[in-house]
Design a protein around this motif. Structure first.
Motif, short mmCIF file in Angstrom:
data_model
loop_
_atom_site.label_atom_id
_atom_site.label_comp_id
_atom_site.label_asym_id
_atom_site.label_seq_id
_atom_site.Cartn_x
_atom_site.Cartn_y
_atom_site.Cartn_z
N ARG A 19 100.02 57.53 50.49
CA ARG A 19 98.59 58.28 51.29
C ARG A 19 98.10 57.40 51.65
NH1 ARG A 19 98.46 60.50 45.91
NH2 ARG A 19 96.95 59.03 45.03
N GLU A 20 98.49 55.95 51.62
CA GLU A 20 97.98 54.27 52.01
C GLU A 20 98.93 54.16 53.56
OE1 GLU A 20 98.84 51.44 49.10
OE2 GLU A 20 97.07 51.82 47.87
N ASN A 21 99.93 54.69 53.54
CA ASN A 21 100.93 54.33 54.98
C ASN A 21 99.83 55.41 56.05
OD1 ASN A 21 102.46 52.41 53.85
ND2 ASN A 21 104.01 53.29 52.61
N ILE A 22 99.95 56.82 55.43
CA ILE A 22 99.10 57.47 56.46
C ILE A 22 97.91 57.06 56.49
CG2 ILE A 22 97.85 60.04 56.45
CD1 ILE A 22 100.38 61.19 54.22
N THR A 23 96.93 56.81 55.91
CA THR A 23 95.84 55.96 56.15
C THR A 23 95.30 54.72 57.30
OG1 THR A 23 94.74 57.04 54.01
CG2 THR A 23 93.57 55.32 55.56
N GLN A 25 98.49 53.98 59.24
CA GLN A 25 99.48 55.04 60.52
C GLN A 25 97.90 56.04 61.29
OE1 GLN A 25 103.02 57.01 60.75
NE2 GLN A 25 102.77 55.89 57.89
N LEU A 26 96.81 56.55 60.75
CA LEU A 26 96.22 56.96 61.25
C LEU A 26 95.14 56.59 62.20
CD1 LEU A 26 95.31 60.25 61.36
CD2 LEU A 26 93.88 59.71 59.51
N GLU A 27 94.73 55.49 61.15
CA GLU A 27 93.61 54.69 62.08
C GLU A 27 94.17 54.24 63.42
OE1 GLU A 27 90.56 50.87 60.92
OE2 GLU A 27 91.98 51.93 59.25
N GLU A 28 95.08 53.79 63.32
CA GLU A 28 96.35 52.85 64.26
C GLU A 28 96.23 53.96 65.58
OE1 GLU A 28 100.06 51.18 62.72
OE2 GLU A 28 99.05 49.51 62.25
N LEU A 29 96.54 54.97 64.97
CA LEU A 29 96.93 56.31 66.34
C LEU A 29 95.19 56.60 66.57
CD1 LEU A 29 99.19 57.86 64.26
CD2 LEU A 29 99.91 57.01 66.44
N LEU A 30 94.57 56.73 65.85
CA LEU A 30 93.25 56.75 66.50
C LEU A 30 92.51 55.88 67.55
CD1 LEU A 30 91.90 58.83 63.55
CD2 LEU A 30 92.51 59.64 64.85
N ILE A 31 92.66 54.50 67.17
CA ILE A 31 92.54 53.59 67.92
C ILE A 31 92.91 53.52 69.16
CG2 ILE A 31 92.14 50.92 68.36
CD1 ILE A 31 91.75 51.22 65.02
N SER A 56 88.83 57.46 54.42
CA SER A 56 89.23 55.70 54.06
C SER A 56 89.05 54.89 55.13
CB SER A 56 90.59 55.63 53.60
OG SER A 56 90.51 55.97 52.54
N LEU A 57 88.70 55.92 56.35
CA LEU A 57 89.06 55.22 57.60
C LEU A 57 87.08 55.04 57.96
CD1 LEU A 57 89.76 58.35 60.01
CD2 LEU A 57 91.01 56.24 60.08
N PRO A 58 87.47 53.82 58.89
CA PRO A 58 86.17 54.03 59.43
C PRO A 58 84.87 55.04 59.96
CG PRO A 58 87.92 52.58 60.71
CD PRO A 58 88.79 53.46 59.93
N LEU A 59 83.89 54.75 59.21
CA LEU A 59 82.91 55.90 60.31
C LEU A 59 83.12 57.14 61.71
CD1 LEU A 59 79.42 54.78 58.46
CD2 LEU A 59 80.74 56.44 57.45
N ILE A 60 82.99 55.67 62.38
CA ILE A 60 83.43 55.46 63.83
C ILE A 60 84.15 56.58 63.71
CG2 ILE A 60 84.20 53.53 64.45
CD1 ILE A 60 82.99 54.52 67.16
#
Length: 275
Positions: A19-23, A25-31, A56-60
């Motif tokens: 789950r931590e890895n998903i978070t 990876q998701l943040e990196e892909l969105l940025i 767990s993502l930043p608000l933005i």
């Protein structure tokens, strides 16, 4: 620690790491603006894990990630989000998106959300709901906070004693997509008084020509709409039920409380016991 316990701990640790890895990876892909890859990352994940990742993502980035979900999946994920994240998304999503989410939420989850919102916002959402959803939501909001009536859902299946098992099974198939749980089926009379209960297994294995009245159990554990939520949680734990039927003063079946509606209450009770 025996091997079984060690396997359980290892499995839980592995799930947490995943789950931590998903978070991450998701943040990196969105940025990076790689939205197609972000969609592919989320597709095989469970709604509760997606909710954890988005929360767990930043608000933005939260609203951006939420918009990548398919419509039906978005509704389910939204119900798992922390109330604070839910409110943040309401502020950041377009009005039409918000209304669609609120309209399609299950009544009990919608009421839980409304309990966290200012009265002015709740009135706005209520007025925008379809007549049927507005009626059931207003009814649930009419019960006292922290009671079974406030926690329950009205999405359940009730059968009649004179229906055959075959007729009842056909009804279950039709209504299952719109019902929170089908594992416990309730039997009511013409006035909707609760008269019996049977499991889905009992129904499936019954002689198709047998009336429900011959298959059901008449001794039904139930709670009233004004039962305190802590008592409801204790009853769920005591009898190891997945759901409990809720009746009004006239013993008419008005809803059910499922175990997932009580997880937070059960956790609070356990914390108090520890202290």
């Amino acid at each position: 620690m025996n091997e079984n316990n060690l396997e359980t701990v290892t499995s839980l640790s592995s799930d947490l790491s995943k789950r931590e890895n998903i978070t991450i990876q998701l943040e990196e892909l969105l940025i990076a603006g790689n939205y197609d890859e972000a969609k592919l990352l989320l597709e095989p994940s469970q709604p509760v894990d997606i909710a954890d990742a988005i929360g767990s993502l930043p608000l933005i980035l939260q609203a951006l990630a939420f918009r990548l979900l398919k419509k039906n999946e978005a509704i389910e994920v939204y119900e798992y989000l922390d109330p604070v994240v839910q409110q943040t998304l309401l502020e950041r999503l377009r009005s039409g998106e918000v209304l669609e989410i609120v309209e399609k939420m299950s009544p009990d989850d919608r009421v839980q959300l409304f309990d966290e919102l200012p009265a002015k916002v709740v009135r706005k959402f209520l007025s925008a709901l379809s007549p049927g959803e507005r009626k059931v939501t207003a009814e649930l909001l009419g019960y006292e906070p922290e009671t079974a009536g406030r926690l329950m859902t009205t999405e359940f299946i009730d059968l009649k004693e004179m229906q055959t098992a075959a007729e009842a099974l056909s009804l279950v198939r039709k209504r299952a997509p719109f019902t929170e749980t089908i594992y416990s089926l309730y039997v009511t009379d013409k006035e909707r008084h609760l008269t019996g209960i049977l499991s889905l297994r009992d129904l499936v294995t019954a002689d198709p020509s047998k009336p429900i009245g011959d298959v059901m159990t008449r001794d039904v554990v139930n709670i009233s709409t004004n039962t305190n939520q802590e008592e409801v949680a204790r009853a769920i734990q005591r009898y190891d039920f997945l759901a409990l039927p809720v009746v009004d003063k006239e013993k008419r079946l008005v809803g059910i409380v499922t175990v997932d509606d009580l997880i937070d209450v059960i956790e609070q009770e356990a914390t108090r016991d520890i202290y």
